[in-house]
Structure formats: C-alpha cells, structure tokens
Design a protein around this motif. Structure first.
Motif, PDB file in Angstrom:
ATOM      1  N   ASP A  87       0.834  -1.195   0.000  1.00 35.85           N
ATOM      2  CA  ASP A  87       0.000   0.000   0.000  1.00 35.85           C
ATOM      3  C   ASP A  87       0.875   1.253   0.000  1.00 35.85           C
ATOM      4  O   ASP A  87       1.748   1.426   0.864  1.00 35.85           O
ATOM      5  CB  ASP A  87      -0.896  -0.009   1.239  1.00 35.85           C
ATOM      6  N   HIS A  88       0.628   2.142  -0.942  1.00 35.61           N
ATOM      7  CA  HIS A  88       1.455   3.335  -1.123  1.00 35.61           C
ATOM      8  C   HIS A  88       1.382   4.265   0.088  1.00 35.61           C
ATOM      9  O   HIS A  88       2.406   4.820   0.530  1.00 35.61           O
ATOM     10  CB  HIS A  88       1.014   4.079  -2.388  1.00 35.61           C
ATOM     11  N   LEU A  89       0.200   4.455   0.643  1.00 34.12           N
ATOM     12  CA  LEU A  89       0.035   5.377   1.763  1.00 34.12           C
ATOM     13  C   LEU A  89       0.718   4.852   3.025  1.00 34.12           C
ATOM     14  O   LEU A  89       1.363   5.610   3.755  1.00 34.12           O
ATOM     15  CB  LEU A  89      -1.451   5.630   2.030  1.00 34.12           C
ATOM     16  N   VAL A  90       0.597   3.560   3.263  1.00 34.19           N
ATOM     17  CA  VAL A  90       1.268   2.955   4.421  1.00 34.19           C
ATOM     18  C   VAL A  90       2.781   3.047   4.240  1.00 34.19           C
ATOM     19  O   VAL A  90       3.521   3.349   5.189  1.00 34.19           O
ATOM     20  CB  VAL A  90       0.827   1.488   4.601  1.00 34.19           C
ATOM     21  N   ALA A  91       3.245   2.808   3.026  1.00 31.29           N
ATOM     22  CA  ALA A  91       4.679   2.899   2.736  1.00 31.29           C
ATOM     23  C   ALA A  91       5.192   4.318   2.939  1.00 31.29           C
ATOM     24  O   ALA A  91       6.332   4.520   3.374  1.00 31.29           O
ATOM     25  CB  ALA A  91       4.955   2.433   1.310  1.00 31.29           C
ATOM     26  N   ALA A  92       4.366   5.306   2.634  1.00 37.93           N
ATOM     27  CA  ALA A  92       4.763   6.709   2.809  1.00 37.93           C
ATOM     28  C   ALA A  92       4.949   7.040   4.285  1.00 37.93           C
ATOM     29  O   ALA A  92       5.879   7.773   4.661  1.00 37.93           O
ATOM     30  CB  ALA A  92       3.730   7.627   2.180  1.00 37.93           C
ATOM     31  N   VAL A  93       4.071   6.520   5.132  1.00 31.33           N
ATOM     32  CA  VAL A  93       4.216   6.726   6.577  1.00 31.33           C
ATOM     33  C   VAL A  93       5.506   6.070   7.071  1.00 31.33           C
ATOM     34  O   VAL A  93       6.245   6.646   7.879  1.00 31.33           O
ATOM     35  CB  VAL A  93       2.993   6.162   7.331  1.00 31.33           C
ATOM     36  N   ALA A  94       5.783   4.869   6.577  1.00 32.69           N
ATOM     37  CA  ALA A  94       7.010   4.172   6.957  1.00 32.69           C
ATOM     38  C   ALA A  94       8.237   4.968   6.510  1.00 32.69           C
ATOM     39  O   ALA A  94       9.234   5.051   7.236  1.00 32.69           O
ATOM     40  CB  ALA A  94       7.035   2.773   6.340  1.00 32.69           C
ATOM     41  N   TRP A  95       8.144   5.564   5.322  1.00 33.90           N
ATOM     42  CA  TRP A  95       9.262   6.364   4.823  1.00 33.90           C
ATOM     43  C   TRP A  95       9.524   7.562   5.724  1.00 33.90           C
ATOM     44  O   TRP A  95      10.688   7.898   5.997  1.00 33.90           O
ATOM     45  CB  TRP A  95       9.005   6.830   3.393  1.00 33.90           C
ATOM     46  N   ASN A  96       8.480   8.190   6.210  1.00 31.60           N
ATOM     47  CA  ASN A  96       8.658   9.325   7.121  1.00 31.60           C
ATOM     48  C   ASN A  96       9.397   8.892   8.386  1.00 31.60           C
ATOM     49  O   ASN A  96      10.278   9.606   8.882  1.00 31.60           O
ATOM     50  CB  ASN A  96       7.301   9.934   7.482  1.00 31.60           C
TER      51      ASN A  96
END
Length: 214
Positions: free
Chosen positions: A13-22
């Motif tokens: 999931d792109h949105l979950v991955a974005a949170v992980a990236w932060n």
C-alpha cells in the motif's frame, strides 16, 4: 529504486509505505549518526540498484534489494548485530502493515541480516548486490573515505582512542587479509583496488599513532 516504488512494486500500500518512509527518514536523521545516515543508505540503494540491473535481476527482485538497502541501518545505535536484527524487525513490521507478501518480507529480512557478518551463499545475487554496495565506500576517493572513517569513529565515541585504535586495526587487518573484498567481479573492478589502498593507508595511520607499535 526508491522506497515507495519498491513497496508498490511488491504490491504494498502506497500510503502505508509513505508513513514508513517518514519514520525511516526521521531515524536516519538522528543526531548520533555520523556515517550511517540517509546519505549512506541513499548511496547503498543507488549502487545496489546498479548492481542488481547488471546482474540481470527481475523487477521484483530489484524491489526487494531496494527495500533492504533503504532499511538495513534504519535502527542504528552502534551495537553490531543487535542493530541489524532490529532493522530487520522494523522492516518486517512495516512491510506487513503495507500488505507486502510474506515471502518477499522474509527475503528482505534475510538480506538485512546478511549484513551482520557480510556473508551469504555465493549464488545469492540479491545479497551480493546489497553487500557489495554496502562496502562501496571503501573504494571511494581518499577524501570521501577519510570522512567515512571519521564518521564511524564519531559514532563509537564511547570508546577511548586506545581501545578504538586496537579494534580498528583488527578490523582493517581482517579486511586486508581477505582474498577479495567484493563478491562480484563487477564490484571488484569498480572498487577493489582503491579500497585496498584506502584500507592500507588508514591502517598505516593507526599504527603510526600507536606509541607501542614498532
């Protein structure tokens, strides 16, 4: 390959991955890091990606290498072994949250754990891409190598100069005694010669600084 494209390539999931990236970015910006920071993992991700392409790895395999490259030092407290295991656990949690298939998660974990001893089966091209890229700094220009060496020393500032010198000399001697620093012929052609020169020069400096050395 960047973090988000790699996760989505694996079906995450792109949105979950974005949170992980932060979270990942925040961790790599921790003030005690002097070498194992975002600049380091960016370089590793770039070099491992180049090697993965050169090895002919498929898109999914390249994505796994990219994820492992970005996350391999996400937990770093200058505790060899513990750091890598904690980084692998962070990766498992984040990839699980993103919905990445279990087999891909396990593979990414394996790659990160391989950086503990910097060893893996010779035929493991994914591990070869990561491990060779992780050591690319050894073959950098002398001034870049010196900055790396100073950064690592700063990360281990709890050790006295005498203790650090003894430990560092042992590490350098061990590296120079290896028949080859890099697993792949491509990496050897790129970095081996300069890496041995850099390692030998640092070893000489530490020996010259040792009042007990003859």
């Amino acid at each position: 390959m960047d973090w988000l494209p790699a996760i989505t390539r694996l079906g995450g999931d792109h949105l979950v991955a974005a949170v992980a990236w932060n979270d990942l970015e925040t961790r790599y910006a921790e003030p005690h890091r002097r070498y194992h920071d975002l600049r380091h993992v960016t370089a590793v991700a770039h070099d491992s990606g180049d090697l993965a392409v050169a090895f002919g790895l498929g898109a999914r395999q390249r994505a796994i290498v990219a994820v492992a490259s970005w996350a391999h030092d996400v937990v770093y407290d200058a505790r060899p072994g513990d750091d890598e295991r904690a980084s692998a656990a962070w990766t498992r949690d984040e990839l699980t949250n993103a919905g990445v298939p279990a087999a891909d998660i396990t593979r990414a974990e394996e790659l990160i754990l391989a950086t503990i001893e910097h060893s893996a089966p010779g035929e493991d091209l994914l591990a070869t891409a990561l491990l060779d890229a992780d050591l690319a700094i050894l073959g950098a220009k002398p001034e870049v190598y010196e900055e790396y060496a100073a950064g690592v020393r700063a990360e281990y500032s709890i050790y006295s100069d005498e203790d650090w010198r003894a430990g560092r000399v042992a590490v350098l001697e061990n590296l120079l005694a290896r028949p080859r620093l890099y697993r792949s012929d491509i990496a050897r052609a790129r970095w081996e010669s300069k890496a041995r020169e850099n390692l030998a020069n640092e070893l000489t400096r530490w020996r010259d600084a040792d009042p007990h050395h003859r």
